[in-house]
Design an enzyme around this catalytic site. Structure first.
Site, PDB file in Angstrom:
ATOM      1  N   HIS A 142       0.832  -1.210   0.000  1.00  0.00           N
ATOM      2  CA  HIS A 142       0.000   0.000   0.000  1.00  0.00           C
ATOM      3  C   HIS A 142       0.866   1.259   0.000  1.00  0.00           C
ATOM      4  CE1 HIS A 142      -3.339  -2.538   2.132  1.00  0.00           C
ATOM      5  NE2 HIS A 142      -3.064  -2.959   0.909  1.00  0.00           N
ATOM      6  N   HIS A 188      -9.438  -2.217  -4.503  1.00  0.00           N
ATOM      7  CA  HIS A 188      -8.319  -2.533  -3.621  1.00  0.00           C
ATOM      8  C   HIS A 188      -7.340  -3.487  -4.297  1.00  0.00           C
ATOM      9  CE1 HIS A 188      -6.155  -2.791   0.151  1.00  0.00           C
ATOM     10  NE2 HIS A 188      -5.960  -4.076  -0.168  1.00  0.00           N
ATOM     11  N   ASP A 196      -3.255  -3.030  -4.685  1.00  0.00           N
ATOM     12  CA  ASP A 196      -2.203  -4.020  -4.449  1.00  0.00           C
ATOM     13  C   ASP A 196      -1.339  -4.224  -5.687  1.00  0.00           C
ATOM     14  OD1 ASP A 196      -2.959  -4.484  -1.832  1.00  0.00           O
ATOM     15  OD2 ASP A 196      -4.107  -6.303  -2.279  1.00  0.00           O
ATOM     16  N   HIS A 243      -0.854 -11.320  -4.860  1.00  0.00           N
ATOM     17  CA  HIS A 243       0.527 -10.844  -4.764  1.00  0.00           C
ATOM     18  C   HIS A 243       1.511 -11.731  -5.527  1.00  0.00           C
ATOM     19  CE1 HIS A 243      -0.560  -7.671  -2.036  1.00  0.00           C
ATOM     20  NE2 HIS A 243      -1.172  -8.532  -1.252  1.00  0.00           N
TER      21      HIS A 243
END
Length: 286
Positions: free
Chosen positions: A79, A237, A241, A264
């Protein structure tokens, strides 16, 4: 390649908060840095050991992105990195007293506010903005990521939660700029499924998680501090990321990134392929 002046912060700023996974209170400090320093992390201002925010230093991608170098570790960096990248901050020293960056309210709002508080200073030397010349692609099971040549940095993301009707299928496509990040992406909080909580706790995660820094989705509703900030807050969101993870390429670049269900690990995999392509294209120019 295009170029612009390198940028750093005007002054030092600090923030204290709790890490979402380890639950430890930490002091976070951002300091201006000299040209060509890049974004670097350390635990102590007196230390000469820094972890550059680069793909080569990624050591973990389980529910957050973790960097390490020579035994030093810093986690949940995505973030903060997304905020710095979207604001065009190239050089900054980041000190965190613990091994995890504080989560704030689960969004990038606190980091955006820190950058605003610090101010941004242009520097004399320039940074080159790379442009992807050929498509790159990554797929693992149902996760698909691709990056295509573009004259802008754009992300188009599809999120599909067939097992949770409250989230369902969401799509958002945005050209990423300081303005769009500030208005459309930074306020969007991390989220989890209510059904995942026991699993995450057994894994030693979300030790600092609460409704103040995350949104929980049940099959029949949402558990949140206040209402959702956008009807499609989860997919926004995910874009947050993705920006943070791709910033680890280590240089500004232009591309249209298309993602379907990425996290991720797959973000980092695409980042490595983008980096390889940019390095190859640079060699061809030479």
């Amino acid at each position: 390649m295009l170029g612009r002046a390198q940028r750093t912060l005007k002054r030092k700023v600090c923030y204290s908060g709790v890490g979402v996974h380890f639950g430890k209170a930490a002091m976070l400090t951002l300091e201006p840095a000299e040209e060509n320093t890049g974004v670097v992390f350390s635990h102590h201002a007196a230390s000469e050991q820094y972890i550059p925010a680069r793909l080569a230093n990624v050591c973990g991608t389980g529910r957050s992105t973790t960097l390490s170098l020579d035994g030093s570790v810093i986690s949940t960096v995505e973030h903060l990195l997304a905020s710095l990248y979207s604001f065009g901050v190239d050089n900054v020293r980041i000190y965190c007293s613990e091994d995890e960056i504080p989560i704030g309210d689960g969004s990038a709002q606190v980091f955006m506010d820190l950058i605003d508080q610090a101010g941004i200073q242009e520097q004399e030397q320039t940074v080159q903005i790379a442009r992807l010349a050929h498509p790159v692609y990554y797929q693992y099971q149902d996760t698909i990521l691709a990056a295509f040549p573009s004259d802008e940095f754009k992300i188009s993301y599809t999120l599909h939660y067939s097992h949770n009707s409250t989230i369902g299928t969401q799509y958002r496509s945005l050209v990423i700029s300081e303005e769009s990040f500030r208005k459309e992406i930074a306020p969007c909080r991390t989220f989890a499924l209510y059904s995942e909580l026991c699993f995450l706790m057994e894994k030693g995660l979300i030790g600092g998680g609460c409704v103040g820094n995350a949104v929980l989705f049940k099959d029949d509703g949402v558990i949140s501090l206040g209402k959702l900030r956008f009807p499609d807050e989860p997919v926004r969101h995910k874009i947050l990321d993705l920006i943070g993870d791709l910033s680890l390429v280590g240089t500004p670049f232009l591309a249209h990134v298309i993602a379907v269900g990425s996290g991720h690990s797959s973000n980092i995999a695409l980042g490595n392929r983008i980096l390889e392509a940019l390095q190859h294209e640079q060699e061809l120019v030479k």
